[in-house]
Enzyme design. Sequence first.
Site, PDB file in Angstrom:
ATOM      1  CG  LEU A 190       9.757  17.801   8.903  1.00  0.00           C
ATOM      2  CD1 LEU A 190       9.939  16.323   9.304  1.00  0.00           C
ATOM      3  CD2 LEU A 190      11.010  18.660   9.408  1.00  0.00           C
TER       4      LEU A 190
ATOM      5  CE  LYS B 238      -1.728   1.616   3.990  1.00  0.00           C
ATOM      6  NZ  LYS B 238      -1.455   3.059   4.253  1.00  0.00           N
ATOM      7  CG  ASN B 239       2.255   2.808   3.635  1.00  0.00           C
ATOM      8  OD1 ASN B 239       0.995   3.086   3.369  1.00  0.00           O
ATOM      9  ND2 ASN B 239       2.601   2.417   4.946  1.00  0.00           N
TER      10      ASN B 239
ATOM     11  CG  ASP C 160       3.085   1.632   9.514  1.00  0.00           C
ATOM     12  OD1 ASP C 160       2.320   2.289  10.569  1.00  0.00           O
ATOM     13  OD2 ASP C 160       3.622   1.958   8.525  1.00  0.00           O
TER      14      ASP C 160
ATOM     15  NE  ARG D 108      -7.262   4.582   4.773  1.00  0.00           N
ATOM     16  CZ  ARG D 108      -6.297   5.375   5.422  1.00  0.00           C
ATOM     17  NH1 ARG D 108      -6.828   5.823   6.500  1.00  0.00           N
ATOM     18  NH2 ARG D 108      -5.547   5.772   4.809  1.00  0.00           N
TER      19      ARG D 108
ATOM     20  NE  ARG E 156      -0.021  10.579  10.023  1.00  0.00           N
ATOM     21  CZ  ARG E 156      -0.400   9.451   9.420  1.00  0.00           C
ATOM     22  NH1 ARG E 156      -1.588   8.815   9.534  1.00  0.00           N
ATOM     23  NH2 ARG E 156       0.399   8.820   8.412  1.00  0.00           N
TER      24      ARG E 156
ATOM     25  NE  ARG F 282      -1.686  11.891   7.428  1.00  0.00           N
ATOM     26  CZ  ARG F 282      -1.779  13.047   7.975  1.00  0.00           C
ATOM     27  NH1 ARG F 282      -2.817  13.520   8.706  1.00  0.00           N
ATOM     28  NH2 ARG F 282      -0.802  13.871   7.870  1.00  0.00           N
TER      29      ARG F 282
ATOM     30  CB  CYS G 199      -5.360  10.875  11.413  1.00  0.00           C
ATOM     31  SG  CYS G 199      -3.961  10.004  11.773  1.00  0.00           S
TER      32      CYS G 199
HETATM   33  N1  EPU Z   1       6.092  14.731  10.893  1.00  0.00           N
HETATM   34  C1  EPU Z   1       6.476  15.821  11.295  1.00  0.00           C
HETATM   35  N2  EPU Z   1       6.490  16.955  10.224  1.00  0.00           N
HETATM   36  C2  EPU Z   1       6.346  16.500   9.045  1.00  0.00           C
HETATM   37  C3  EPU Z   1       6.254  15.190   8.579  1.00  0.00           C
HETATM   38  C4  EPU Z   1       5.970  14.273   9.307  1.00  0.00           C
HETATM   39  O1  EPU Z   1       6.578  16.425  12.384  1.00  0.00           O
HETATM   40  O2  EPU Z   1       6.430  17.257   8.132  1.00  0.00           O
HETATM   41  C5  EPU Z   1       5.883  13.679  11.918  1.00  0.00           C
HETATM   42  C6  EPU Z   1       4.547  12.940  12.092  1.00  0.00           C
HETATM   43  O3  EPU Z   1       3.624  13.782  12.603  1.00  0.00           O
HETATM   44  C7  EPU Z   1       4.748  11.706  12.517  1.00  0.00           C
HETATM   45  C8  EPU Z   1       6.325  11.238  12.221  1.00  0.00           C
HETATM   46  O4  EPU Z   1       7.004  12.434  11.802  1.00  0.00           O
HETATM   47  O5  EPU Z   1       4.741  11.620  14.140  1.00  0.00           O
HETATM   48  C9  EPU Z   1       6.256  10.284  11.106  1.00  0.00           C
HETATM   49  O6  EPU Z   1       5.748  10.782   9.912  1.00  0.00           O
HETATM   50  P1  EPU Z   1       6.026  10.365   8.528  1.00  0.00           P
HETATM   51  O7  EPU Z   1       6.121  11.615   7.617  1.00  0.00           O
HETATM   52  O8  EPU Z   1       7.239   9.513   8.491  1.00  0.00           O
HETATM   53  O9  EPU Z   1       4.913   9.465   8.049  1.00  0.00           O
HETATM   54  P2  EPU Z   1       3.907   9.548   6.853  1.00  0.00           P
HETATM   55  O10 EPU Z   1       5.054   9.724   5.523  1.00  0.00           O
HETATM   56  O11 EPU Z   1       2.826  10.132   7.161  1.00  0.00           O
HETATM   57  C10 EPU Z   1       4.121   6.995   6.324  1.00  0.00           C
HETATM   58  C11 EPU Z   1       3.299   5.924   6.343  1.00  0.00           C
HETATM   59  C12 EPU Z   1       2.510   5.303   7.587  1.00  0.00           C
HETATM   60  C13 EPU Z   1       3.864   5.131   8.396  1.00  0.00           C
HETATM   61  C14 EPU Z   1       4.987   6.209   8.252  1.00  0.00           C
HETATM   62  C15 EPU Z   1       6.227   5.890   9.147  1.00  0.00           C
HETATM   63  C16 EPU Z   1       1.981   6.162   3.968  1.00  0.00           C
HETATM   64  C17 EPU Z   1       0.838   6.438   3.335  1.00  0.00           C
HETATM   65  N3  EPU Z   1       2.319   6.156   5.410  1.00  0.00           N
HETATM   66  O12 EPU Z   1       3.314   8.090   6.965  1.00  0.00           O
HETATM   67  O13 EPU Z   1       1.841   4.286   7.429  1.00  0.00           O
HETATM   68  O14 EPU Z   1       3.567   4.988   9.723  1.00  0.00           O
HETATM   69  O15 EPU Z   1       5.233   6.603   7.137  1.00  0.00           O
HETATM   70  O16 EPU Z   1       6.823   4.662   8.533  1.00  0.00           O
HETATM   71  O17 EPU Z   1       3.119   5.803   3.248  1.00  0.00           O
HETATM   72  C18 EPU Z   1       0.121   2.812   7.815  1.00  0.00           C
HETATM   73  O18 EPU Z   1       0.369   2.419   6.751  1.00  0.00           O
HETATM   74  O19 EPU Z   1      -0.887   2.318   8.834  1.00  0.00           O
HETATM   75  C19 EPU Z   1       0.632   4.111   8.290  1.00  0.00           C
HETATM   76  C20 EPU Z   1       0.221   5.024   9.041  1.00  0.00           C
END
Ligand code: EPU
Length: 444
Positions: A150, A47-48, A332, A425, A146, A117, A141
């Site tokens: 960055l 998925k990711n 995850d 999802r 989230r 998202r 969420c």
């Molecule tokens: N964060 C910030 N600022 C930013 C971006 C992120 O503070 O600009 C924080 C977030 O709030 C969070 C942490 O950094 O606490 C990690 O966020 P990250 O950006 O790494 O995660 P993401 O890209 O939003 C993806 C996966 C998530 C998975 C994370 C970590 C997808 C669609 N989602 O999320 O997957 O947990 O990376 O590996 O790729 C899931 O599949 O259930 C899921 C939540």
Amino acid sequence: MSKPVMQKVESKQLEVADKGQTVEAEERLIIRGGKPLTGSVKIAGAKNSVLKMMAAAILSGDVCVLKNVPDLTDVHMMAEVIRQLGAKVTVADNEVTIDTTNLTNFEASYELVSQFRASFVVLGPLLARAGQAKVALPGGCAIGERRIDLHERGLKLLGAEINIEHGYVNAKAARLIGSRIYLDKPSHGATENIMMAAVNAEGQTIIENAAQEPEIVDLAEFINAMGGKISGAGTYQIVIDGVSTADMHGAVASTMPDRLEAGTFMFAAIATQGDVLLEGVDAHLLYSVISKMSDMGAEVSILAPDSIRVRARNGIRATDITTQPYPGFPTDLQAQAMAVLSIAEGTSIVTETIYENRFMQVAELRRMGADIVVTGNSAVVKGMPKLMGAEVRSSDLRASAALVIAGLAAAQGVTEVTGLHHLDRGYDHLESKLRSLGADIYRR
Ligand code: EPU
């Protein structure tokens, strides 16, 4: 592929016999636990990875085909987001075809982004291709705040003008110029958005302290197949040499196996003291997880690079787990691991370092007899001899998988899991795959 594009809470109308009224009965999984899972299961595409590859197809200005695509509502939602931009998208038989030759709109609406998202990653490719994007802020969420700071900072360093107004990120750039961008933390999504925006920037971009998740490697390889020049994906330093948009073209790619689906089936096998062969996996992406499973007393054998056997015969031992960015133990799989530890011998401490609020499964596991106490970002899990079936509600995707695992392990009673839109999802035909392993689980 048969799932609807926007799935609300599934429900059926039930007749109330004496009054002739109707009430909504929410769709649920009914699980009779206590049966060891045995047999083999084929793991779906990630998925990711696929969601980001679909967004990246915007960069090609051409026709792209993605194969090994999982059947998930998120895939249908991403197709809808890209259609709203004017692209032609078909989703069928584990394949997605995306024609982004003519984009007519550069806005991703709140209606879609707020539900899902991952769609926020259209921001980077839209900026690269069209020099403009308007994407709804996804908001927080169930699992945490989230933030997107960055993403914003990285795109600004590439020369984009970013304004956040009325709940939307408005991004504009007459030209993007390569830059050296250090991420305060290795955000998976920020790495992807910045990497995609930089594909057509002038000169070189270097992302320092980049996220190292394997899905980013899959994405970079796909972008390179479309004409991009990215190296170092999968390490903490990613280098993107800008190429002209005219040099981009369509490509065909296959999505990597879903390591999180694989880990979920492995924890389910351990929880039920089963013996399961996973096929179509990428074993070397699961070392941190396999190491913890061995500490729990499971026998995990890598039979081939794409096949893993997991057997559990002598109960479950307690172990401590701390989530980390890849290659550490994935957040995850934290909830699924906790479900298993709730019936381990001894006490485990599970620490969540990625999200502020990812223990939503705890209250529901307690309803099944688990003894878990949360203090700050750690949960003390005192293993109980058994769990009991109960009605439980999912709060997010991975918590719902944890509740299914707990239901499969429950030695007594029936478990009913609601909130299935979360599960759909991210899991491709979860209950039919579990049934093929001998589980007593069905949807009603
Ligand atoms: N964060 C910030 N600022 C930013 C971006 C992120 O503070 O600009 C924080 C977030 O709030 C969070 C942490 O950094 O606490 C990690 O966020 P990250 O950006 O790494 O995660 P993401 O890209 O939003 C993806 C996966 C998530 C998975 C994370 C970590 C997808 C669609 N989602 O999320 O997957 O947990 O990376 O590996 O790729 C899931 O599949 O259930 C899921 C939540």
